[in-house]
Enzyme design. Structure first.
Site, PDB file in Angstrom:
ATOM      1  N   ASP A  26       6.768  -7.406  15.340  1.00 22.87           N
ATOM      2  CA  ASP A  26       5.374  -7.748  15.063  1.00 22.87           C
ATOM      3  C   ASP A  26       4.935  -7.247  13.699  1.00 22.87           C
ATOM      4  OD1 ASP A  26       5.038  -8.970  17.505  1.00 22.87           O
ATOM      5  OD2 ASP A  26       4.241  -7.181  18.494  1.00 22.87           O
TER       6      ASP A  26
ATOM      7  N   TYR B 177      15.053   1.395  20.066  1.00 23.49           N
ATOM      8  CA  TYR B 177      13.826   1.570  19.297  1.00 23.49           C
ATOM      9  C   TYR B 177      13.460   3.050  19.271  1.00 23.49           C
ATOM     10  CZ  TYR B 177      12.566  -3.416  19.175  1.00 23.49           C
ATOM     11  OH  TYR B 177      12.539  -4.769  18.928  1.00 23.49           O
TER      12      TYR B 177
END
Length: 249
Positions: free
Chosen positions: A51, A112
């Site tokens: 994003d 992540y």
């Protein structure tokens, strides 16, 4: 010919990875650079869709070329890209892969990390790269967060940790590990899985800070999982502190 690129980028001024006609994206930027290098318009496919504002320490993408286009040795491709890329994105490695290789569907797992700055005063040199969380956490916040994080390991339905309105129907994911550590004023959440739902890491992080504040325990985290309802989990942490950290094939 298909080449796998390993990429790093600072996502602060990008509107995410995926191409948008009127916005600065990583995919746009790489495509324009590749055309200048190889002399043809290249199809570039990424391993994920980060994003706006999200960063990458290890993002993977393939470049598809005609058989005659690449006259640059693989080990010199990163340097060649650097002449055409802005300072907030870099190609760090390149390798030939088979024509049927897919950078997204052939991934075994992705890792992540999420960085939280818990200092009482924000650090301007960390702006856009961490979540400055100025609310009070317990002295043993990391231990409390790790206890709750352990409930997420394994194969579960993570519907409670998916952004509301997402169209994904299969919400089961296999989390290989989820750990929390602290170095000074930086708390880092690290999580690896075979796949991630939209905003999954950011919602998990927003929920784990509740544990760090003494407002959630391991049983509570299990109840959130069982609820399969976004409303049961914590807030969605901002994009600033999120990094795609490792892609394993």
């Amino acid at each position: 010919m298909k080449i796998l690129l390993r990429i790093k980028y600072l996502g602060t001024s990008f509107c995410g990875w995926q191409y948008q006609p009127n916005a600065r994206t990583v995919q746009n930027t790489l495509t324009e650079a590749a055309e200048k290098m190889f002399g043809e318009r290249c199809n570039i496919t990424g391993c994920s869709r980060t994003d706006s504002g999200v960063h990458a320490n290890d993002f993977c993408a393939t470049v598809e070329l005609s058989s005659m286009a690449n006259k640059i040795p693989l080990d010199r491709i990163p340097t060649a890209f650097s002449k055409h890329l802005p300072s907030d994105v870099a190609v760090v490695a390149a390798a030939a892969v088979s024509d049927n290789f897919h950078p997204r569907y052939d991934v075994k797992y992705k890792e992540y990390i999420y960085k939280i700055h818990v200092g009482s005063v924000s650090d301007p040199f960390l702006y856009g790269r961490v979540w400055h969380y100025d609310r009070r956490l317990c002295e043993n916040a990391v231990a409390l967060m790790n206890e709750c994080a352990s409930a997420l390991v394994g194969k579960h339905n993570f519907a409670s940790f998916m952004a509301a309105g997402s169209k994904i129907e299969d919400t089961v994911r296999d989390v290989k590990y989820c750990t929390v550590c602290r170095d000074g004023d930086i708390i880092t959440v690290k999580i690896a899985a075979d796949g991630f739902l939209y905003n999954m890491v950011r919602i998990i992080t927003g929920t784990l800070v509740l544990a760090g504040a003494g407002k959630l325990d391991k049983d509570g985290m299990k109840n959130i999982l069982a609820a399969k309802n976004r409303a049961a989990a914590g807030l969605t942490a901002p994009p600033d502190g999120l990094y795609l950290n490792k892609v394993e094939y």
